[in-house]
Design an enzyme around this catalytic site. Structure first.
Site, PDB file in Angstrom:
ATOM      1  N   ARG A  29       1.063  -0.770  -0.414  1.00 36.34           N
ATOM      2  CA  ARG A  29      -0.375  -0.211  -0.078  1.00 36.34           C
ATOM      3  C   ARG A  29       0.728   1.175  -0.077  1.00 36.34           C
ATOM      4  O   ARG A  29       0.232   1.865  -0.687  1.00 36.34           O
ATOM      5  CB  ARG A  29      -0.789  -0.307   0.966  1.00 36.34           C
ATOM      6  CG  ARG A  29      -1.910   0.996   1.326  1.00 36.34           C
ATOM      7  CD  ARG A  29      -2.631   0.542   2.362  1.00 36.34           C
ATOM      8  NE  ARG A  29      -3.693   2.051   3.052  1.00 36.34           N
ATOM      9  CZ  ARG A  29      -4.781   2.398   3.246  1.00 36.34           C
ATOM     10  NH1 ARG A  29      -5.723   1.749   2.115  1.00 36.34           N
ATOM     11  NH2 ARG A  29      -5.437   3.662   2.937  1.00 36.34           N
TER      12      ARG A  29
ATOM     13  N   ILE B  38      -7.533   8.001  -1.180  1.00 33.94           N
ATOM     14  CA  ILE B  38      -7.055   6.077  -1.407  1.00 33.94           C
ATOM     15  C   ILE B  38      -8.258   5.915   0.366  1.00 33.94           C
ATOM     16  O   ILE B  38      -7.542   6.476   0.990  1.00 33.94           O
ATOM     17  CB  ILE B  38      -5.761   5.919  -0.606  1.00 33.94           C
ATOM     18  CG1 ILE B  38      -5.770   4.587  -1.110  1.00 33.94           C
ATOM     19  CG2 ILE B  38      -5.060   6.834  -0.357  1.00 33.94           C
ATOM     20  CD1 ILE B  38      -4.715   3.868  -1.142  1.00 33.94           C
ATOM     21  N   SER B  39      -8.513   4.525  -0.254  1.00 31.11           N
ATOM     22  CA  SER B  39     -10.419   4.894   0.562  1.00 31.11           C
ATOM     23  C   SER B  39      -8.893   4.588   2.267  1.00 31.11           C
ATOM     24  O   SER B  39      -7.810   3.458   1.947  1.00 31.11           O
ATOM     25  CB  SER B  39     -10.690   3.511   0.580  1.00 31.11           C
ATOM     26  OG  SER B  39     -11.252   3.711  -0.714  1.00 31.11           O
ATOM     27  N   GLN B  40      -9.823   4.063   3.126  1.00 31.33           N
ATOM     28  CA  GLN B  40      -9.422   3.242   4.257  1.00 31.33           C
ATOM     29  C   GLN B  40      -8.994   1.729   4.219  1.00 31.33           C
ATOM     30  O   GLN B  40      -9.828   0.725   3.535  1.00 31.33           O
ATOM     31  CB  GLN B  40     -10.649   3.527   5.714  1.00 31.33           C
ATOM     32  CG  GLN B  40     -10.026   2.771   7.196  1.00 31.33           C
ATOM     33  CD  GLN B  40     -11.256   2.731   7.400  1.00 31.33           C
ATOM     34  OE1 GLN B  40     -12.750   2.564   7.373  1.00 31.33           O
ATOM     35  NE2 GLN B  40     -11.906   2.634   9.411  1.00 31.33           N
TER      36      GLN B  40
END
Ligand code: SAH
Length: 224
Positions: free
Chosen positions: A48, A74-76
């Site tokens: 990530r 960017i999403s959790q």
């Protein structure tokens, strides 16, 4: 002496990202009930920290979304895992993502699914994600366009993952879903509560929708 000082942090840092990632999966994802083996494995594999801007790298494995430029995020990690698991990903599937952003969700999907199509409306973000994804995967296709219209030439899809909040479910996306297919999409106004909705197209074409949880996503933009 100098060499030793230079070398040590490099080694330590690659071990640290690996450790942080395994811990992210354990404490943020498995602990919250994600159990699909392929999803967990994909979350363990994708680095990530390489999908976020350099200045955000040290936060990459924290339990929250992060800015990726152009007002986008960017999403959790948990949300990425949740959206991956809920579509019931299978290797032989063909999946469409709307909102490539950093490319991270597409990479997670590409670890599991043979054919991943992803659309981004902001050109520089799409191009940057395309470069990263193409260096790593040969099963991801990135298009720069308004995802409202889906990707008709490649339809139908077993699953559609939308990662920007739409005011309503775009009819072309429902159209491009296979019978038996699933779409996961945040629905709601930008500054109000949004709901993560699961849309299923049953055999025969009947559509069902179900609200799964309150969420907060960046808005689904429209090309002028
Ligand atoms: N899946 C991404 C999340 C990025 S945030 C990730 O893993 O990083 C949502 C993204 O959707 C943003 O990059 C935004 O530019 C994009 N987006 C918004 N409206 C869109 C549209 N109509 N078509 C395609 N992309 C869109």
């Amino acid at each position: 002496m100098l060499l030793i000082f230079l070398a040590l942090p490099l080694v330590a840092s690659s071990d640290a990202t690996e450790r942080d990632r395994q811990s992210m999966v354990r404490t943020q994802i498995r602990a919250r009930g994600i159990s699909d083996k392929a999803t967990l494995e994909a979350m363990r594999n994708v680095p990530r920290h390489l999908y976020v801007p350099a200045a955000q790298r040290r936060f990459a494995y924290q339990d929250r979304p992060l800015p990726i430029g152009y007002g986008q995020t960017i999403s959790q990690p948990y949300i990425v895992a949740f959206m991956t698991e809920i579509i019931g990903p299978e290797p032989q599937h063909k999946v469409l993502e709307i909102g490539t952003g950093s490319g991270y969700q597409a990479a997670v999907l590409a670890e599991i699914i043979d054919q991943v199509y992803t659309i981004e409306i902001i050109r520089p973000l799409g191009e940057q994600a395309r470069r990263k994804l193409e260096a790593q995967y040969d099963n991801v296709h990135v298009k720069i366009a308004d995802g409202y219209y889906g990707w008709e030439e490649q339809a139908p899809f077993d699953a559609i993952v939308v990662t920007a909040a739409a005011e309503y479910i775009p009819p072309p996306l429902v159209e491009q879903l296979k019978e038996g297919g699933r779409m996961i999409i945040p629905v709601g106004s930008p500054f109000q509560m949004q709901h993560l909705m699961l849309v299923e197209k049953k055999t025969g074409g009947e559509i069902t929708t179900r609200s799964l949880m309150p969420v907060r996503f960046v808005p689904f933009e429209r090309a002028e």
